[in-house]
Scaffold this active site. Structure first.
Site, mmCIF file in Angstrom:
data_model
loop_
_atom_site.group_PDB
_atom_site.id
_atom_site.type_symbol
_atom_site.label_atom_id
_atom_site.label_comp_id
_atom_site.label_asym_id
_atom_site.label_seq_id
_atom_site.Cartn_x
_atom_site.Cartn_y
_atom_site.Cartn_z
ATOM 1 N N LYS A 1 0.831 -1.216 0.000
ATOM 2 C CA LYS A 1 0.000 0.000 0.000
ATOM 3 C C LYS A 1 0.854 1.251 0.000
ATOM 4 O O LYS A 1 0.478 2.262 -0.584
ATOM 5 C CB LYS A 1 -0.973 0.004 1.178
ATOM 6 C CG LYS A 1 -2.114 -0.964 0.973
ATOM 7 C CD LYS A 1 -3.375 -0.534 1.697
ATOM 8 C CE LYS A 1 -4.518 -1.483 1.366
ATOM 9 N NZ LYS A 1 -5.623 -1.416 2.293
ATOM 10 N N LYS B 1 -3.688 -11.213 -6.759
ATOM 11 C CA LYS B 1 -4.992 -11.571 -6.183
ATOM 12 C C LYS B 1 -6.090 -10.666 -6.767
ATOM 13 O O LYS B 1 -5.811 -9.528 -7.153
ATOM 14 C CB LYS B 1 -4.951 -11.505 -4.654
ATOM 15 C CG LYS B 1 -5.036 -10.130 -4.083
ATOM 16 C CD LYS B 1 -5.380 -10.132 -2.588
ATOM 17 C CE LYS B 1 -5.487 -8.685 -2.140
ATOM 18 N NZ LYS B 1 -5.869 -8.445 -0.796
ATOM 19 N N LYS C 1 -10.356 -5.378 -4.875
ATOM 20 C CA LYS C 1 -11.322 -4.298 -5.045
ATOM 21 C C LYS C 1 -10.687 -3.103 -5.752
ATOM 22 O O LYS C 1 -11.359 -2.344 -6.406
ATOM 23 C CB LYS C 1 -11.772 -3.787 -3.665
ATOM 24 C CG LYS C 1 -12.553 -4.776 -2.858
ATOM 25 C CD LYS C 1 -12.982 -4.174 -1.535
ATOM 26 C CE LYS C 1 -11.972 -4.425 -0.453
ATOM 27 N NZ LYS C 1 -12.516 -4.700 0.864
#
Ligand code: TYM
Length: 335
Positions: free
Chosen positions: A115, A197, A200
């Site tokens: 992140k 993966k 969202k």
């Protein structure tokens, strides 16, 4: 334990549109386990602001996510479904646990590394201490089990380390939680890049199936899913990661084993297989989508769930919090 039941805690972030990965990796297991445990399912909106959010959008997504828990089959009369930000104990315990967590531990977290690479202009302290808030979520309710996808395992291990460290200093204060990882669907990959993966926050909308996608969109996305040139439906992780991912999805939606799937599609092309996978997902999501429409009409009912469950969560949270505050030496409140 609450009464004679063990405790389950889990949560999801209301950031972006929920994907099939969230559903198969987490939500569907929550529903399976709900009867066996005393359950707390939180919409973890405090975690969401570690990345900049549009306030109105966050509020609206949080409400939709709360409805989605119910639409998936969690009964809010039996399961405590609530917003994290409505229970002050999460932040209070997180502060205390921050003082029992090391910088070195937090800097090893892969989610923090990912992140902070993605949001290089906003590497805030909340992003760094995010796993401590997650530990607080879990430990606050003395959870025995935490059903999550594989990507959350590292955070779970840290939670266990923090709990054990605290217990070693102060006696048995926290239940040390066990992760629950489902046998199928614990790591659903992107349809466009099976090495990543399904997420969202993926910028390519074809990479993810969103839970509210209509049937045509779902079928189209599966048709475009990246596979390989081998042309056989086989669980071959090295050479056919795209097909393995589709087999995992199909297996999770139909209950079929890898062998069943291989023999069912023996001699058939990828076109047929992709259509079958798409259809299984459409059928899996249909009841969820219909229930979401019903719930959207039922504002008063949802409001009462939000209010009652926040009170219930706060009650259990306070029990742990009082114990912890006493252990670390905070003076007792005069009542
Ligand atoms: P979040 O919101 O990213 O994801 C919610 C749940 O979905 C699972 N998941 C997946 N499973 C399989 N395949 C995928 N592609 C996939 N993507 C997501 C996640 O593992 C997770 O179980 N930090 C957490 C939220 C959280 C939490 C908690 C979870 C906060 N406090 C306490 C458990 C307990 C998160 O960001 O999950």
């Amino acid at each position: 334990m609450i009464g004679d039941k063990k405790v389950l805690f889990s949560g999801m972030q209301a950031t972006g549109n929920l994907t099939l990965g969230n559903y198969l990796g987490a939500l569907s297991n929550w529903v399976k386990l709900a009867d066996e445990y005393e359950c707390f399912y939180s919409v973890v909106d405090m975690h969401s602001i570690t990345v900049r959010q549009d306030p109105a959008e966050l509020r609206s997504r949080a409400r939709k996510l709360l409805c989605l828990y119910i639409a998936a089959g969690l009964d809010p009369e039996k399961n405590c479904i609530y917003y994290q930000s409505h229970v002050s104990g999460h932040a209070e315990l997180a502060w205390i646990l921050n003082c029992f967590t090391y910088m070195g531990e937090l800097s090893r977290m892969t989610q923090f590394k990912d992140k902070s690479a993605k949001h290089a202009d906003n590497i805030n302290a909340g992003l760094f201490t995010y796993p401590v808030l997650m530990a607080a979520d879990i430990l606050l309710y003395q959870a025995d089990v935490v059903p999550v996808g594989i990507d959350q395992m590292q955070h779970l291990e840290l939670t266990r380390d923090i709990a054990q460290r605290f217990n070693a200093l102060y006696g048995d204060v926290f239940t040390v939680p066990e992760p629950y990882i489902g046998k199928v669907g614990a790591k659903i990959m992107s349809l466009q890049d099976p090495a990543k993966k399904m997420s969202k926050s993926d910028e390519n909308p074809n990479a993810s199936i969103y839970l509210m996608d209509d049937p045509d969109t779902i079928m189209r996305k599966f048709k475009r899913a990246v596979t390989d040139s081998l042309g056989a439906v086989r669980y071959n992780e090295e050479e056919q990661p795209g097909i393995c991912n589709l087999m995992d999805i199909y297996g999770a939606c139909t209950g079929k084993s890898r062998q069943d799937i291989e023999s069912k599609f023996e001699g058939k092309g990828y076109g047929d297989f992709k259509t079958a996978v798409g259809e299984s997902v459409v059928e899996k999501l249909r009841p969820l989508q219909e229930k979401m429409e019903d719930l959207a009409k039922n504002k008063d009912y949802i409001d009462s769930v939000i209010k009652n469950n926040a009170e219930k969560a706060q009650y259990f949270a306070n029990k742990t919090l009082r114990k912890v505050q006493k252990k670390v030496g905070f003076p007792e409140k005069i009542r």
